[in-house]
Design a protein around this motif. Structure first.
Motif, PDB file in Angstrom:
ATOM      1  N   GLY A   1      42.600  41.803  15.502  1.00 50.26           N
ATOM      2  CA  GLY A   1      43.610  41.210  14.830  1.00 50.26           C
ATOM      3  C   GLY A   1      43.153  39.641  14.668  1.00 50.26           C
ATOM      4  N   GLY A   2      43.465  38.924  13.670  1.00 49.08           N
ATOM      5  CA  GLY A   2      43.291  37.588  13.356  1.00 49.08           C
ATOM      6  C   GLY A   2      44.196  36.758  14.557  1.00 49.08           C
ATOM      7  N   PRO A   3      44.042  35.562  14.534  1.00 47.17           N
ATOM      8  CA  PRO A   3      44.865  34.873  15.609  1.00 47.17           C
ATOM      9  C   PRO A   3      46.074  34.275  14.874  1.00 47.17           C
ATOM     10  CG  PRO A   3      42.929  33.234  14.680  1.00 47.17           C
ATOM     11  CD  PRO A   3      42.824  34.927  14.141  1.00 47.17           C
ATOM     12  N   GLY A   4      47.152  34.256  15.637  1.00 49.68           N
ATOM     13  CA  GLY A   4      48.346  33.622  15.213  1.00 49.68           C
ATOM     14  C   GLY A   4      48.739  34.512  13.914  1.00 49.68           C
ATOM     15  N   GLY A   5      49.090  33.712  12.950  1.00 48.35           N
ATOM     16  CA  GLY A   5      49.598  34.075  11.576  1.00 48.35           C
ATOM     17  C   GLY A   5      48.384  34.226  10.572  1.00 48.35           C
ATOM     18  N   LYS A   6      47.156  34.159  11.199  1.00 46.75           N
ATOM     19  CA  LYS A   6      45.894  34.362  10.210  1.00 46.75           C
ATOM     20  C   LYS A   6      45.564  35.601  10.206  1.00 46.75           C
ATOM     21  CE  LYS A   6      44.573  29.536  11.146  1.00 46.75           C
ATOM     22  NZ  LYS A   6      43.574  28.550  11.518  1.00 46.75           N
ATOM     23  N   TRP A   7      46.254  36.566   9.514  1.00 45.12           N
ATOM     24  CA  TRP A   7      45.819  38.070   9.485  1.00 45.12           C
ATOM     25  C   TRP A   7      44.405  38.017   8.609  1.00 45.12           C
ATOM     26  CZ3 TRP A   7      45.859  38.388   4.270  1.00 45.12           C
ATOM     27  CH2 TRP A   7      46.887  37.608   3.447  1.00 45.12           C
ATOM     28  N   GLY A   8      44.443  37.289   7.824  1.00 44.13           N
ATOM     29  CA  GLY A   8      43.091  37.389   6.882  1.00 44.13           C
ATOM     30  C   GLY A   8      41.817  37.062   7.746  1.00 44.13           C
ATOM     31  N   LEU A   9      41.942  36.604   8.967  1.00 47.96           N
ATOM     32  CA  LEU A   9      40.797  36.440   9.749  1.00 47.96           C
ATOM     33  C   LEU A   9      40.662  37.742  10.827  1.00 47.96           C
ATOM     34  CD1 LEU A   9      40.748  32.654  10.391  1.00 47.96           C
ATOM     35  CD2 LEU A   9      39.555  33.939   8.671  1.00 47.96           C
ATOM     36  N   THR A  10      41.449  38.574  10.585  1.00 48.62           N
ATOM     37  CA  THR A  10      40.989  39.844  11.539  1.00 48.62           C
ATOM     38  C   THR A  10      39.731  40.206  11.430  1.00 48.62           C
ATOM     39  OG1 THR A  10      43.287  40.719  11.138  1.00 48.62           O
ATOM     40  CG2 THR A  10      41.552  42.369  11.503  1.00 48.62           C
ATOM     41  N   GLN A  11      38.922  40.615  12.041  1.00 48.66           N
ATOM     42  CA  GLN A  11      37.504  41.211  12.197  1.00 48.66           C
ATOM     43  C   GLN A  11      37.190  42.729  12.163  1.00 48.66           C
ATOM     44  OE1 GLN A  11      34.306  38.681  13.215  1.00 48.66           O
ATOM     45  NE2 GLN A  11      35.580  38.050  11.556  1.00 48.66           N
ATOM     46  N   THR A  12      36.430  43.105  11.497  1.00 50.03           N
ATOM     47  CA  THR A  12      36.207  44.575  11.433  1.00 50.03           C
ATOM     48  C   THR A  12      34.906  45.145  10.971  1.00 50.03           C
ATOM     49  OG1 THR A  12      37.442  46.502  10.514  1.00 50.03           O
ATOM     50  CG2 THR A  12      36.905  44.649   8.909  1.00 50.03           C
ATOM     51  N   THR A  13      34.763  46.074  11.052  1.00 50.05           N
ATOM     52  CA  THR A  13      33.293  46.875  10.480  1.00 50.05           C
ATOM     53  C   THR A  13      33.603  47.822   9.436  1.00 50.05           C
ATOM     54  OG1 THR A  13      33.459  48.557  12.150  1.00 50.05           O
ATOM     55  CG2 THR A  13      32.323  46.816  13.008  1.00 50.05           C
ATOM     56  N   ALA A  14      32.491  48.108   8.836  1.00 56.76           N
ATOM     57  CA  ALA A  14      32.576  49.115   7.561  1.00 56.76           C
ATOM     58  C   ALA A  14      32.831  50.474   8.118  1.00 56.76           C
ATOM     59  CB  ALA A  14      31.413  49.072   6.710  1.00 56.76           C
ATOM     60  N   SER A  15      32.322  50.733   9.379  1.00 62.16           N
ATOM     61  CA  SER A  15      32.503  52.073   9.956  1.00 62.16           C
ATOM     62  C   SER A  15      33.997  52.181  10.321  1.00 62.16           C
ATOM     63  CB  SER A  15      31.761  52.286  11.168  1.00 62.16           C
ATOM     64  OG  SER A  15      30.584  52.467  10.896  1.00 62.16           O
ATOM     65  N   ASP A  16      34.584  51.125  10.845  1.00 61.33           N
ATOM     66  CA  ASP A  16      35.984  51.199  11.273  1.00 61.33           C
ATOM     67  C   ASP A  16      37.049  51.191   9.958  1.00 61.33           C
ATOM     68  OD1 ASP A  16      36.426  51.322  14.030  1.00 61.33           O
ATOM     69  OD2 ASP A  16      37.114  49.067  14.087  1.00 61.33           O
ATOM     70  N   GLN A  17      36.776  50.592   8.964  1.00 61.90           N
ATOM     71  CA  GLN A  17      37.165  50.859   7.686  1.00 61.90           C
ATOM     72  C   GLN A  17      37.141  52.194   6.951  1.00 61.90           C
ATOM     73  OE1 GLN A  17      39.400  48.307   6.110  1.00 61.90           O
ATOM     74  NE2 GLN A  17      39.062  47.916   8.328  1.00 61.90           N
ATOM     75  N   ILE A  18      36.214  52.884   7.467  1.00 65.80           N
ATOM     76  CA  ILE A  18      36.183  54.342   7.111  1.00 65.80           C
ATOM     77  C   ILE A  18      36.863  55.297   7.974  1.00 65.80           C
ATOM     78  CG2 ILE A  18      34.481  56.457   6.873  1.00 65.80           C
ATOM     79  CD1 ILE A  18      33.994  54.818   4.601  1.00 65.80           C
ATOM     80  N   ARG A  19      37.167  54.566   9.163  1.00 64.08           N
ATOM     81  CA  ARG A  19      38.108  55.408   9.860  1.00 64.08           C
ATOM     82  C   ARG A  19      39.638  55.499   9.453  1.00 64.08           C
ATOM     83  NH1 ARG A  19      34.254  52.932  13.959  1.00 64.08           N
ATOM     84  NH2 ARG A  19      33.034  54.536  14.848  1.00 64.08           N
ATOM     85  N   LEU A  20      40.040  54.034   8.907  1.00 63.41           N
ATOM     86  CA  LEU A  20      41.237  53.886   8.748  1.00 63.41           C
ATOM     87  C   LEU A  20      41.338  54.594   7.212  1.00 63.41           C
ATOM     88  CD1 LEU A  20      43.717  52.076   8.698  1.00 63.41           C
ATOM     89  CD2 LEU A  20      42.457  50.374   7.214  1.00 63.41           C
ATOM     90  N   LEU A  21      40.493  54.579   6.241  1.00 64.33           N
ATOM     91  CA  LEU A  21      40.657  55.408   5.136  1.00 64.33           C
ATOM     92  C   LEU A  21      40.814  56.847   5.484  1.00 64.33           C
ATOM     93  CD1 LEU A  21      37.962  53.700   2.755  1.00 64.33           C
ATOM     94  CD2 LEU A  21      40.510  53.364   2.694  1.00 64.33           C
TER      95      LEU A  21
END
Length: 291
Positions: free
Chosen positions: A160-180
């Motif tokens: 997750g991104g720092p503080g209120g900066k949710w847009g700076l959450t870091q992820t990978t394409a594989s993790d996004q497939i897991r979410l989907l």
């Protein structure tokens, strides 16, 4: 935030190869060099009609891209990868993850979302409303709350991104497939890939992703003949002036459902980033079809 990208290119007949039963099985690691070299050259702004002539040059592109594709025809499969499965900023695609975390918390409390929560969730996904996201980001407990939910959803590399900066959450394409897969995976999925989201929660996220604003219906849908269900994200980094542009969702290829995640950064403009993401989506789906 919205942006009117250029019209997507016509769909290629090569997508029909996706009908092969094992099209999305296995892992493909391929170089994205040719794809990146096909991008547009950095644009130079035209000088003003009056006054001193000063050329304003856009930042030089340092674009990179990764795509992942997973067919929903069977349980236990791994996504096909196009490019390196590196970390990228999520920008607004994290809003799907935030909603999934919110729904998991509500399930744990034995309740449905409140009217207020739904009034924030709908614009967060459909029009990518940032103010609504700020409220729900705080509601889920910011990064710690997101990461607690992601452990249950099967994501292993998302921070997750720092503080209120949710847009700076870091992820990978594989993790996004897991979410989907947690959102769109069919009933009867193997225990290893079973979603902690109940049927009502999954249907709610699917419904919102299927009704995004028309000016945001670009990205992974370029690899399909139908609009599908998606969420896009875009963010200009203040330090470099370069753009993060991402797209995730479920599309249909030759009548078969498919999950696609494309992450990119380093584009000189948002328009370049959108073009890069859409080319990568089409090429990744075609690569999967050749497996």
């Amino acid at each position: 935030m919205s942006y009117p990208p250029s019209s997507p290119p016509s769909k290629t007949a090569a997508l029909s190869r996706f009908r092969r039963a094992g099209a999305c099985a296995g892992v493909l690691l391929a170089s994205a060099t040719a794809l990146l070299s096909a991008g547009a050259a950095p644009a130079v702004a035209a000088p003003a009609e009056q006054g001193p002539v000063t050329a304003v040059v856009q930042p030089r592109s340092q674009a990179r891209v990764t795509a992942a594709v997973l067919g929903l025809g069977g349980a236990g499969r791994e996504p096909v990868l196009y490019g390196q499965d590196a970390l990228y900023d999520t920008a607004s695609i994290v809003k799907v993850d935030i909603l999934a975390a919110l729904l998991l918390q509500a399930q744990d409390e034995g309740r449905r979302l409140t009217a207020r929560e739904r009034a924030l969730a709908e614009p967060m996904i459909r029009t990518s409303d940032n103010e609504a996201t700020n409220v729900l980001w705080r509601k889920i407990g910011r990064a710690p709350g997101l990461e607690a939910a992601n452990r249950r959803l099967g994501l292993t590399s998302t921070k997750g991104g720092p503080g209120g900066k949710w847009g700076l959450t870091q992820t990978t394409a594989s993790d996004q497939i897991r979410l989907l897969r947690a959102v769109f995976g069919p009933a009867g999925t193997s225990k290893a890939h079973a979603s902690p989201l109940n049927a009502e929660s999954r249907a709610y996220i699917q419904s919102l992703m299927s009704r995004v604003a028309k000016d945001q219906a670009w990205g992974v849908s370029a690899a399909s003949d139908t609009e599908g269900a998606l969420k896009n994200g875009w963010l200009r980094r203040t330090t470099s002036g370069l753009w993060d542009v991402n797209s995730i969702g479920r599309i249909t290829v030759d009548g078969r459902p498919c999950l696609v995640a494309v992450l990119s950064d380093g584009s000189a403009s948002m328009r370049d980033g959108v073009s890069l993401v859409e080319r990568a989506a089409r090429q990744a789906v075609e690569a999967a079809a050749r497996r």
